[in-house]
Design a protein around this motif. Structure first.
Motif: not given
Length: 255
Positions: A193-200, A202-203
């Motif tokens: 979830e954290a990487q999804a936010r950072t990368r723009g 989806s999880p």
């Protein structure tokens, strides 16, 4: 001495994720199981829900490691299987990695397994069927950026496993390491979830394109998959397996 029907296990980090799955599998195998975790109400509640003996301890403290073994033996009458599973993650570049976090991670994931093994040794060798199972990681073989403390601890745990196995063989005590790939636990889900936010993205895209990029099987493991392997390693059938580093990594390290 515990009998074959009364074998006793202690699982660290045993109230969630891989640790809880191993504890519950051991129960199904007929073992009496104690789980060790930080002394929090939610951890005690999980242990109570599953009929597990709870031991509250901070593995960053030497005195807690000794007390944990003493309490497990006192509560359950002996100790045959020790699973060193507890750990945590912190992601940062080496140049900015907090020194106190580095120290804490090494204490919990490398020094504590050594201390617990040392204090449990007389009990594990007394039964003639003792087992130490260290939960390492694919990061015990290879590195990833920004995980210096985690990678260092997991590499060190493999070295500890092999050394202890050589010393324990004549006493009927086996020492092995399990190295999972990415497992669907709350920790990994949080990372996705954290990487999804950072990368723009989806999880789900993080899972397939980041975490499973190097895997031959494009599917996260479940905690029960690791528990099934631990069940065999802890069993009498695995008496001849020691010093082994057992990869269950979806082919991640085959490249």
């Amino acid at each position: 001495m515990t009998t074959q029907q009364q074998r006793v296990a202690l699982v660290t980090g045993g109230t969630g994720g891989i640790g809880l799955a191993i504890a519950r599998r051991f129960q199904d195998d007929g073992l009496r199981v104690a789980v060790l975790d930080l002394d929090r109400p939610e951890a005690r509640e999980v242990a109570a829900q599953h009929g597990l003996t709870f031991i509250g301890a901070d593995l960053g403290k030497r005195e807690d490691c000794r007390r944990a073994i003493d309490e497990a033996v006192a509560a359950l009458g002996g100790l045959d299987v020790l699973v060193n599973n507890a750990g945590f993650q912190h992601i940062a570049p080496v140049a900015d990695f907090p020194e106190d976090t580095w120290d804490a991670m090494l204490r919990v994931m490398l020094t504590a397994p050594f201390l617990l093994s040392r204090y449990a040794w007389p009990h594990l060798t007394r039964s003639g069927q003792g087992r130490i199972i260290n939960i390492s990681s694919i990061h015990g073989h290879v590195a990833s950026p920004f995980k210096s403390a985690y990678v260092s601890a997991k590499h060190g745990l493999i070295g500890l496993t092999r050394t202890a196995a050589l010393e324990a063989g004549e006493q009927g005590l086996t020492v092995n390491a399990i190295c999972p790939g990415y497992v669907r636990t709350p920790l990994v889900t949080g990372q996705m979830e954290a990487q999804a936010r950072t990368r723009g993205i989806s999880p789900e895209e993080v899972e397939q394109k980041v975490m499973l990029e190097s895997a031959a099987i494009k599917q996260l493991l479940n905690p029960e998959d690791i528990a099934a392997l631990a069940s065999y390693v802890a069993s009498p059938a695995a008496w001849g397996m020691t010093g082994a580093v057992l990869d269950i990594d979806l082919g991640w390290t085959a490249r």
